[in-house]
Design a protein around this motif. Structure first.
Motif, PDB file in Angstrom:
ATOM      1  N   SER A  77      -3.190  -6.644 -12.790  1.00 49.62           N
ATOM      2  CA  SER A  77      -3.989  -7.755 -13.215  1.00 49.62           C
ATOM      3  C   SER A  77      -5.297  -6.931 -13.811  1.00 49.62           C
ATOM      4  O   SER A  77      -5.966  -7.583 -14.766  1.00 49.62           O
ATOM      5  CB  SER A  77      -4.449  -8.566 -12.133  1.00 49.62           C
ATOM      6  N   ASP A  78      -5.680  -5.828 -13.616  1.00 54.44           N
ATOM      7  CA  ASP A  78      -6.755  -5.141 -13.998  1.00 54.44           C
ATOM      8  C   ASP A  78      -6.518  -4.241 -14.998  1.00 54.44           C
ATOM      9  O   ASP A  78      -7.247  -3.356 -15.393  1.00 54.44           O
ATOM     10  CB  ASP A  78      -7.517  -4.416 -12.871  1.00 54.44           C
ATOM     11  N   GLY A  79      -5.289  -4.053 -15.781  1.00 54.73           N
ATOM     12  CA  GLY A  79      -4.986  -3.376 -16.758  1.00 54.73           C
ATOM     13  C   GLY A  79      -4.274  -2.218 -16.546  1.00 54.73           C
ATOM     14  O   GLY A  79      -4.139  -1.297 -17.410  1.00 54.73           O
ATOM     15  N   GLY A  80      -4.260  -1.739 -15.348  1.00 57.78           N
ATOM     16  CA  GLY A  80      -3.200  -0.668 -14.796  1.00 57.78           C
ATOM     17  C   GLY A  80      -1.779  -1.079 -15.102  1.00 57.78           C
ATOM     18  O   GLY A  80      -1.284  -2.074 -15.583  1.00 57.78           O
ATOM     19  N   MET A  81      -1.050  -0.032 -14.522  1.00 60.08           N
ATOM     20  CA  MET A  81       0.660  -0.179 -14.567  1.00 60.08           C
ATOM     21  C   MET A  81       1.116   0.180 -13.315  1.00 60.08           C
ATOM     22  O   MET A  81       0.849   1.227 -12.637  1.00 60.08           O
ATOM     23  CB  MET A  81       1.073   0.553 -15.580  1.00 60.08           C
ATOM     24  N   LEU A  82       2.152  -0.480 -13.130  1.00 63.23           N
ATOM     25  CA  LEU A  82       3.097  -0.237 -11.768  1.00 63.23           C
ATOM     26  C   LEU A  82       4.412   0.189 -12.256  1.00 63.23           C
ATOM     27  O   LEU A  82       5.236  -0.753 -12.843  1.00 63.23           O
ATOM     28  CB  LEU A  82       3.214  -1.315 -10.937  1.00 63.23           C
ATOM     29  N   VAL A  83       4.900   1.221 -11.808  1.00 63.01           N
ATOM     30  CA  VAL A  83       6.453   1.871 -12.429  1.00 63.01           C
ATOM     31  C   VAL A  83       7.167   1.869 -11.018  1.00 63.01           C
ATOM     32  O   VAL A  83       6.691   2.672 -10.151  1.00 63.01           O
ATOM     33  CB  VAL A  83       6.233   3.131 -13.281  1.00 63.01           C
ATOM     34  N   VAL A  84       8.260   1.284 -11.093  1.00 66.73           N
ATOM     35  CA  VAL A  84       9.184   1.413  -9.983  1.00 66.73           C
ATOM     36  C   VAL A  84      10.790   1.715 -10.726  1.00 66.73           C
ATOM     37  O   VAL A  84      11.062   1.227 -11.561  1.00 66.73           O
ATOM     38  CB  VAL A  84       9.429  -0.161  -9.303  1.00 66.73           C
ATOM     39  N   LEU A  85      11.130   2.860 -10.158  1.00 70.74           N
ATOM     40  CA  LEU A  85      12.208   3.581 -10.552  1.00 70.74           C
ATOM     41  C   LEU A  85      13.345   3.783  -9.572  1.00 70.74           C
ATOM     42  O   LEU A  85      13.030   4.048  -8.370  1.00 70.74           O
ATOM     43  CB  LEU A  85      11.903   4.858 -11.409  1.00 70.74           C
TER      44      LEU A  85
END
Length: 425
Positions: free
Chosen positions: A100-108
């Motif tokens: 929501s604040d412009g970051g990124m979440l990566v799940v692999l």
């Protein structure tokens, strides 16, 4: 198959990653990068098979066990991850989502299962192809060996026949396959050839036997005239008797040639639509005077318009031979009748008399060439009349039966439907 299985596995992995992302969202109190940090740290330590990367809004790595990656939001496919610490290099698949604040979440997670499944299917397919090919080759070898064995059996039987064993026949294995059909056809042909050869041998013997007597008698007459001399009347009588004997011999050879010509089926070219009623009327008109001169009675009848596809001359001669045979071997007062009838099953021609008839044990034998009953040997003839009738019947594919008329003899010729074209009301 490989594409379908791979697609299915990708869907399963993508579903598992999405479920993991939803679980992270439920555990986090907010959707910002800061609220996700403790959840990512806890998930990283759990060793659940997923790897994580949390990137701050300013592009810095703030949590997770993945190295810094250059990714964009969306589905991530076949991403190569370099080795880190104790973890080897691997290819991974997963999701990148903005916070929501412009970051990124990566799940692999590793897509090793996809590669393993692809390799497994490939190995199974190749193994199946190898096994199928081996089975095909084995089956081909067995079939080829069986075929060669059957061919060798047929060849050996043929060689035995060529070397004089005419009783040899090609063996059948009872399977009903093409080789059995071929063997049955060849055996039928060999039976027919053997029968013809035996018939030829029998004819040769019969000709020699039946012509020896008239030739000996002819030579004796000529020898008597030559050695003892003779007056003009005696010479003329001897010449007349000799001519009669020669005519009888020539008639025998003519009958044999006639039968051979009929049996060779050379008369099919003369086939046409023949009205049996006309044949009956013709034979009746010709033979009625001669039959009446012998004190016998001849009648004829034909029901309906009866057409036979055949040779009119041969049919006329066949019927004439039957009438002549009945008249010659029956006493005075005998009644002889000719009857032609039509039915949906075909056409029937009968010659019936009330004479002495033929004993049942001789009714097939009298159809052979030169065969004559003892009671008939003193009468003129050569024993070829019924043989010619049988040959004409076979040429027209008609069955011939000799039955007891109680008293007398009933000769019936039945033409099959395919040989008879009859009009019915």
């Amino acid at each position: 198959m490989i594409l379908s299985a791979t697609h299915y596995m990708k869907e399963q992995i993508d579903g598992a990653v999405e479920a993991e992302v939803r679980e992270i969202d439920m555990q986090a109190q907010g959707a910002s990068s800061g609220s996700l940090i403790p959840v990512i740290d806890s998930s990283t330590k759990s060793g659940n098979g997923f790897r994580y990367l949390l990137i701050s809004p300013n592009g810095e790595r703030i949590s997770g066990d993945l190295p810094m990656l250059q990714v964009s939001p969306g589905l991530i496919e076949s991403l190569s991850i370099p080795p880190t610490g104790l973890l080897p290099a691997m290819t991974m698949r997963g999701i990148c989502r903005e916070t929501s604040d412009g970051g990124m979440l990566v799940v692999l997670t590793s897509d090793r299962q996809i590669n393993e499944l692809r390799e497994f299917i490939t190995r199974s397919f190749l193994l199946g192809v190898i096994v199928a090919l081996a089975l095909v080759l084995l089956a081909g070898a067995l079939i080829s060996a069986a075929s060669l064995r059957r061919i060798e059996e047929m060849s050996q039987s043929s060689r035995n026949i060529v070397h004089g064993n005419l009783a040899q026949r090609i063996p059948l294995n009872g399977s009903g396959d093409e080789f059995d059909h071929l063997a049955a056809s060849l055996n039928s042909m060999l039976d027919r050839i053997t029968a013809l050869m035996r018939s030829m041998q029998q004819v040769s013997v019969d000709v020699a036997h039946d012509l020896r007597t008239p030739l000996s008698r002819l030579r004796q007459k000529l020898e008597i005239v030559h050695e003892r001399g003779a007056s003009q009347p005696q010479l003329e009588a001897a010449v007349s008797d000799s001519l009669n004997d020669i005519d009888a011999i020539l008639a025998t050879f003519a009958a044999l040639l006639r039968i051979s010509q009929i049996e060779s089926s050379q008369r099919h070219s003369n086939f046409e639509l023949v009205d049996l009623s006309e044949v009956v009327a013709t034979v009746g008109e010709i033979y009625q005077p001669a039959v009446e001169d012998r004190g016998q009675q001849l009648t004829g009848s034909a029901s309906g318009e009866l057409l036979i596809h055949g040779d009119k001359a041969l049919l006329t001669q066949m019927l004439a031979n039957l009438v002549e045979n009945a008249s010659s071997h029956c006493p005075e007062g005998t009644k002889i009748s000719i009857c032609a009838t039509a039915s949906p099953a075909g056409a029937s021609l009968q010659v019936v008399d009330d004479g002495p008839g033929i004993p049942s044990e001789y009714r097939q034998t009298v159809l052979e060439r030169f065969y004559r009953l003892d009671a008939s040997r003193t009468s003129p003839g050569n024993g070829l009349g019924l043989s010619l009738v049988k040959a004409v019947a076979d040429l027209h594919e008609a069955s011939m039966t000799l039955d007891d008329n109680m008293p007398g003899l009933r000769v019936q010729l039945t033409f099959p439907r395919k040989a008879a074209r009859t009009q019915f009301p």
